[in-house]
Design a protein around this motif. Structure first.
Motif, PDB file in Angstrom:
ATOM      1  N   MET A 107       8.431  53.963  35.364  1.00  0.00           N
ATOM      2  CA  MET A 107       8.884  53.622  36.706  1.00  0.00           C
ATOM      3  C   MET A 107       8.319  54.619  37.713  1.00  0.00           C
ATOM      4  O   MET A 107       8.398  55.827  37.522  1.00  0.00           O
ATOM      5  CB  MET A 107      10.413  53.635  36.754  1.00  0.00           C
ATOM      6  CG  MET A 107      10.999  53.153  38.067  1.00  0.00           C
ATOM      7  SD  MET A 107      10.877  51.361  38.250  1.00  0.00           S
ATOM      8  CE  MET A 107      12.063  50.812  37.024  1.00  0.00           C
ATOM      9  N   GLU A 109       8.998  56.105  40.996  1.00  0.00           N
ATOM     10  CA  GLU A 109      10.103  56.245  41.944  1.00  0.00           C
ATOM     11  C   GLU A 109       9.621  56.283  43.389  1.00  0.00           C
ATOM     12  O   GLU A 109      10.359  55.920  44.301  1.00  0.00           O
ATOM     13  CB  GLU A 109      10.910  57.507  41.632  1.00  0.00           C
ATOM     14  CG  GLU A 109      11.686  57.445  40.321  1.00  0.00           C
ATOM     15  CD  GLU A 109      12.728  56.325  40.328  1.00  0.00           C
ATOM     16  OE1 GLU A 109      13.196  55.950  41.426  1.00  0.00           O
ATOM     17  OE2 GLU A 109      13.052  55.822  39.243  1.00  0.00           O
ATOM     18  N   ASN A 112       9.739  52.818  44.668  1.00  0.00           N
ATOM     19  CA  ASN A 112      11.115  52.390  44.969  1.00  0.00           C
ATOM     20  C   ASN A 112      11.599  52.977  46.291  1.00  0.00           C
ATOM     21  O   ASN A 112      12.209  52.279  47.112  1.00  0.00           O
ATOM     22  CB  ASN A 112      12.048  52.824  43.837  1.00  0.00           C
ATOM     23  CG  ASN A 112      11.739  52.110  42.536  1.00  0.00           C
ATOM     24  OD1 ASN A 112      11.000  51.125  42.522  1.00  0.00           O
ATOM     25  ND2 ASN A 112      12.285  52.597  41.435  1.00  0.00           N
ATOM     26  N   GLN A 113      11.331  54.256  46.485  1.00  0.00           N
ATOM     27  CA  GLN A 113      11.757  54.882  47.736  1.00  0.00           C
ATOM     28  C   GLN A 113      11.049  54.275  48.941  1.00  0.00           C
ATOM     29  O   GLN A 113      11.657  54.055  49.985  1.00  0.00           O
ATOM     30  CB  GLN A 113      11.498  56.389  47.669  1.00  0.00           C
ATOM     31  CG  GLN A 113      12.324  57.110  46.607  1.00  0.00           C
ATOM     32  CD  GLN A 113      11.897  58.542  46.421  1.00  0.00           C
ATOM     33  OE1 GLN A 113      11.020  59.046  47.121  1.00  0.00           O
ATOM     34  NE2 GLN A 113      12.503  59.219  45.449  1.00  0.00           N
ATOM     35  N   SER A 116      12.587  50.808  49.644  1.00  0.00           N
ATOM     36  CA  SER A 116      13.906  50.919  50.283  1.00  0.00           C
ATOM     37  C   SER A 116      13.774  51.317  51.738  1.00  0.00           C
ATOM     38  O   SER A 116      14.461  50.764  52.624  1.00  0.00           O
ATOM     39  CB  SER A 116      14.759  51.946  49.538  1.00  0.00           C
ATOM     40  OG  SER A 116      14.962  51.563  48.192  1.00  0.00           O
ATOM     41  N   LYS A 284      17.313  43.585  46.254  1.00  0.00           N
ATOM     42  CA  LYS A 284      16.294  44.640  46.164  1.00  0.00           C
ATOM     43  C   LYS A 284      16.631  45.627  45.067  1.00  0.00           C
ATOM     44  O   LYS A 284      15.764  46.022  44.262  1.00  0.00           O
ATOM     45  CB  LYS A 284      16.172  45.339  47.517  1.00  0.00           C
ATOM     46  CG  LYS A 284      15.142  46.461  47.596  1.00  0.00           C
ATOM     47  CD  LYS A 284      15.740  47.849  47.409  1.00  0.00           C
ATOM     48  CE  LYS A 284      16.762  48.161  48.482  1.00  0.00           C
ATOM     49  NZ  LYS A 284      17.339  49.503  48.320  1.00  0.00           N
ATOM     50  N   ARG A 285      17.879  46.058  44.998  1.00  0.00           N
ATOM     51  CA  ARG A 285      18.282  47.015  43.961  1.00  0.00           C
ATOM     52  C   ARG A 285      18.095  46.431  42.575  1.00  0.00           C
ATOM     53  O   ARG A 285      17.606  47.108  41.659  1.00  0.00           O
ATOM     54  CB  ARG A 285      19.737  47.433  44.190  1.00  0.00           C
ATOM     55  CG  ARG A 285      19.927  48.390  45.357  1.00  0.00           C
ATOM     56  CD  ARG A 285      21.310  49.010  45.331  1.00  0.00           C
ATOM     57  NE  ARG A 285      22.350  48.006  45.564  1.00  0.00           N
ATOM     58  CZ  ARG A 285      22.844  47.701  46.762  1.00  0.00           C
ATOM     59  NH1 ARG A 285      22.382  48.334  47.842  1.00  0.00           N
ATOM     60  NH2 ARG A 285      23.778  46.794  46.899  1.00  0.00           N
ATOM     61  N   LEU A 288      14.146  46.052  41.761  1.00  0.00           N
ATOM     62  CA  LEU A 288      13.470  47.322  41.492  1.00  0.00           C
ATOM     63  C   LEU A 288      13.963  47.950  40.195  1.00  0.00           C
ATOM     64  O   LEU A 288      13.181  48.571  39.463  1.00  0.00           O
ATOM     65  CB  LEU A 288      13.671  48.292  42.659  1.00  0.00           C
ATOM     66  CG  LEU A 288      12.987  47.908  43.976  1.00  0.00           C
ATOM     67  CD1 LEU A 288      13.283  48.947  45.047  1.00  0.00           C
ATOM     68  CD2 LEU A 288      11.478  47.764  43.782  1.00  0.00           C
ATOM     69  N   ASN A 332       6.293  48.415  40.761  1.00  0.00           N
ATOM     70  CA  ASN A 332       6.770  49.794  40.575  1.00  0.00           C
ATOM     71  C   ASN A 332       6.661  50.259  39.127  1.00  0.00           C
ATOM     72  O   ASN A 332       7.113  51.346  38.793  1.00  0.00           O
ATOM     73  CB  ASN A 332       8.212  49.931  41.059  1.00  0.00           C
ATOM     74  CG  ASN A 332       9.178  49.054  40.283  1.00  0.00           C
ATOM     75  OD1 ASN A 332       8.759  48.172  39.532  1.00  0.00           O
ATOM     76  ND2 ASN A 332      10.473  49.278  40.461  1.00  0.00           N
TER      77      ASN A 332
END
Length: 753
Positions: A107, A109, A112-113, A116, A284-285, A288, A332
């Protein structure tokens, strides 16, 4: 016989060079010296031919007579049962296992950040657009339905006026219908009502008819005395909503991610927008956290997004939520290269080796049948391949090596005619490292860059480039190496050879080493992409780059020792010797300051002349700095150090003794130069800058005294000119000749008033 053929041309060139060298010295070279020089070079040539042939011809030492593809000399049977490893098939299975191994994902990150943050920014933009758009609905739904309000808000001015006109006609139609119901037998009213119905049906869309009918009813209620909300107020509210709508559309077009907000966004109510906000955050959560892989088709990605939006009913809200998520989501899950490589190697190691099973007495190959790869493995296992030294192959290789040596010597005579036997020996030793490293480590990481850098630095770019090209051409003949593995080393060594001769400091050589590494890595990358494509090994790319840097570091580390042992003068070493902080030069400046100033003047004159005549400027400058160091044995014997004081030679009053003291600065200078381990090329400036010149002042003084005093003449004997001449030799190079002329000019200028 064949071993002597490649040496005929080099030997003739050496003999010609020997004659030219003897003539240049005025015939003062003893015959034995010339023969000894020729003998040394012949020995080095024989050593080069034998050692290079032996080093490169590795594959000819154990060459099988029954090779793959050759017909079998007889029928061979297995003397016993055995299981023979098939390396080629095993490697093929291992390669397949590596290719089929599943890639390990991890993954990311940061993705992901970023997703978001981008979604949060988009939602804030959506809130701002909703503020510009205003409340929805903007009128009481009892007055005008939500569908009509959204429709009328999006209309341009000309279409809004047509809706108002249609509402007026519908009012007329309603009035006519009322009149027709009151006068049911009036044919004129019925005809007008039918015509009006046909016109409205032909001109209007269903939404337009629905909105116009609601406005017409509002107008009729107003005429009937219902003043709750007049048609004028409704029109004003609609026009204000239209202005807000256009502003919101313009703001949406100016967004960087304008595709994130579709037309469905403007069909949402305020309550629906809040539902969209909550739904996209949750989806979204989940998306991801589940991971998004590379290469996912757009339709599958859209389907996955819609599956996470089950809480929203089909329509504008779900469509807008999907658009928001698709605009910010990106893969991701990235490949973990190290773990993938380890897993691939683990899968390859788990592959069972492929063996060839052979029964005792079974036929391996028939007589005259071509030997296949599997047949060769079995025959070689039982020692039936008749391995031995391939003398014809070695002979052919020796002829090629001899031709390469002749070519190298031809280039050397033109580019570097003054090379000594020890220089040829050094080039040979450097060249031998290439095959030794190739068959002991790996041909792809051989020492070609170090050879190119050192040879180019010591003897110039032409010899360095010629040497590495010849070595790279001969190496594949005797050692198995692929072009993809050897070409990066050749490119790096050529860059080293062509650049090293122009560098003037170790720091520049260090930077060149980094450039060599980058060149080797870049060459492997280009070849790998052209030949191997997706199978390019990034680990091998790094190994090639590090190999270039490593050999450059090795060359940089050993170069000072080679310069000292083989008595070399490179531009870098000359620059180091010319440093005024060296102990000998500091002593000269302190103990004989006049001589030191004289040395600087001579160096300036000689260096300018050397530059005009394309001589070795660095050698002239450095040799001049050391040419008079012998004057430190008795500085006051030389007028430049007397500083206006009494002349020591007046106190001696003996021209023979004065001449001996003057001549002594040459012999003492040679002693000091050997003690300081100066190169031979620098030491040559000490005797040759004086040559066999006459010390004229004391010679004439002695002659006058002998002529004036017959008793002294009878005591000392006849005057010998050799007692007042330097021992020489005369200048043997243009550089020492220039220093002799510059020294004489500076001395003459110093004597003038």
């Amino acid at each position: 016989m064949w071993m002597r053929l490649p040496l005929i041309r080099p030997l003739s060139q050496w003999f010609g060079t020997l004659l030219v060298y003897t003539a240049a010295r005025g015939g003062d070279m003893p015959p034995r010296t010339g023969l000894r020089l020729l003998s040394r070079r012949s020995v080095v040539a024989a050593m080069a031919l034998a050692s290079l042939t032996g080093g490169i011809g590795h594959r000819f030492y154990n060459d099988p007579q029954s090779a793959i593809g050759t017909p079998a000399s007889q029928a061979w049977y297995a003397p016993e049962g055995a299981r023979v490893l098939n390396p080629e098939a095993t490697q093929a299975r291992q390669a397949a296992a590596r290719t089929e191994s599943v890639k390990v994902l991890r993954m990311d990150e940061t993705v992901n950040q970023r997703a978001s943050a981008e979604l949060e920014s988009l939602l804030k933009e959506g809130d701002r657009l909703r503020q510009i758009l205003g409340a929805d609905p903007y009128l009481d739904t009892a007055v005008l339905s939500s569908t009509s309000q959204r429709y009328l808000r999006a209309l341009p001015d000309w279409e809004w006026l047509s809706v108002l006109e249609m509402a007026r006609r519908l009012s007329q139609q309603q009035q006519l219908r009322s009149s027709a119901s009151a006068n049911a037998t009036n044919p004129l009213l019925l005809r007008q009502l039918n015509q009006l119905n046909q016109q409205l049906s032909a001109q209007a869309s269903p939404l337009q008819l629905h909105a116009a009918s609601e406005l017409s009813r509002l107008q009729l209620r107003a005429k009937a005395g219902n003043r709750r909300l007049s048609l004028f107020q409704v029109s004003q509210a609609i026009q204000q909503a239209q202005v807000r709508y256009r502003q919101a559309q313009e703001e949406r077009s100016s967004l960087l991610q304008s595709a994130a907000y579709t037309q469905a966004f403007f069909d949402l109510s305020s309550e629906q927008w809040q539902q969209v906000r909550q739904a996209v955050q949750q989806a979204k959560r989940r998306l991801l956290a589940g991971g998004i892989t590379q290469g996912l088709p757009p339709e599958l990605q859209r389907g996955a997004v819609l599956a996470q939006l089950d809480g929203l009913a089909d329509g504008p809200a779900r469509e807008q939520a999907a658009a928001l998520l698709l605009s910010v989501l990106e893969p991701n899950l990235v490949v973990d290269a190290e773990q993938t490589r380890l897993q691939a190697e683990q899968a390859a190691n788990q592959v069972e080796p492929v063996y060839l099973s052979v029964l005792k007495g079974s036929l391996i190959v028939r007589a005259g049948q071509a030997i296949s790869y599997e047949d060769f493995l079995v025959l070689d296992h039982f020692g039936l391949t008749q391995r031995r030294i391939n003398w014809p192959g070695l002979a052919g290789l020796a002829m090629l090596v001899g031709g390469g040596l002749a070519l190298f010597y031809t280039v050397q005579v033109r580019a570097r005619p003054g090379m000594r036997a020890r220089d040829h020996l050094l080039v040979l030793l450097l060249s031998l490292t290439v095959p030794v490293v190739a068959w002991s480590v790996d041909p792809a990481y051989t020492s070609l860059p170090a050879v190119g850098l050192l040879t180019g630095s010591f003897y110039g770019s032409a010899l360095g480039a010629t040497g590495v090209v010849l070595l790279a051409s001969l190496l594949p003949i005797g050692i198995d190496v692929s072009p993809v593995g050897l070409l990066p080393a050749l490119v790096g060594s050529l860059i080293a050879a062509l650049s090293a001769g122009r560098l003037r400091s170790r720091e520049e050589l260090a930077r060149l080493g980094v450039g060599i590494g980058l060149a080797q890595g870049g060459t492997y990358l280009i070849l790998g992409l052209l030949i191997q494509g997706a199978g390019l090994s990034w680990a091998l790319l790094g190994m090639h780059a590090l190999s270039g840097v490593f050999w450059s570091i090795v060359a940089l580390g050993v170069s000072p020792y080679l310069e000292q042992v083989f008595d070399l003068v490179t531009p870098i070493r000359l620059a180091e010797l010319a440093n005024p902080n060296r102990s000998v030069l500091k002593r000269l400046a302190t103990e004989a300051p006049g001589t030191f100033q004289h040395t600087l003047y001579v160096a300036t004159l000689a260096e300018a002349a050397a530059r005009e005549l394309s001589c070795n400027v660095e050698l002239v400058r450095t040799g001049t700095l050391y040419h008079d160091i012998g004057k430190m044995h008795d500085p006051l014997c030389f007028i430049e150090n007397q500083m206006g004081g009494p002349n020591k030679h007046d106190e001696i009053n003996d021209p023979y003794e004065s001449s001996r003291l003057i001549k002594k600065h040459v012999s003492e200078g040679l002693v000091m130069a050997r003690r300081c381990q100066l190169p031979t090329a620098i030491r040559a400036f000490i005797p040759e800058h004086q040559g066999t010149m006459l010390i004229a002042y004391f010679y004439h003084q002695a002659r006058e005294r002998l002529a004036a005093d017959p008793h002294l003449a009878a005591q000392l004997g006849p005057l010998q000119e050799a007692d007042f001449r330097y021992d020489g030799p005369t200048p043997q190079s243009r550089e020492t000749g220039l220093v002799m002329l510059a020294d004489s000019c500076e001395a003459a200028l110093r004597s003038l008033k």
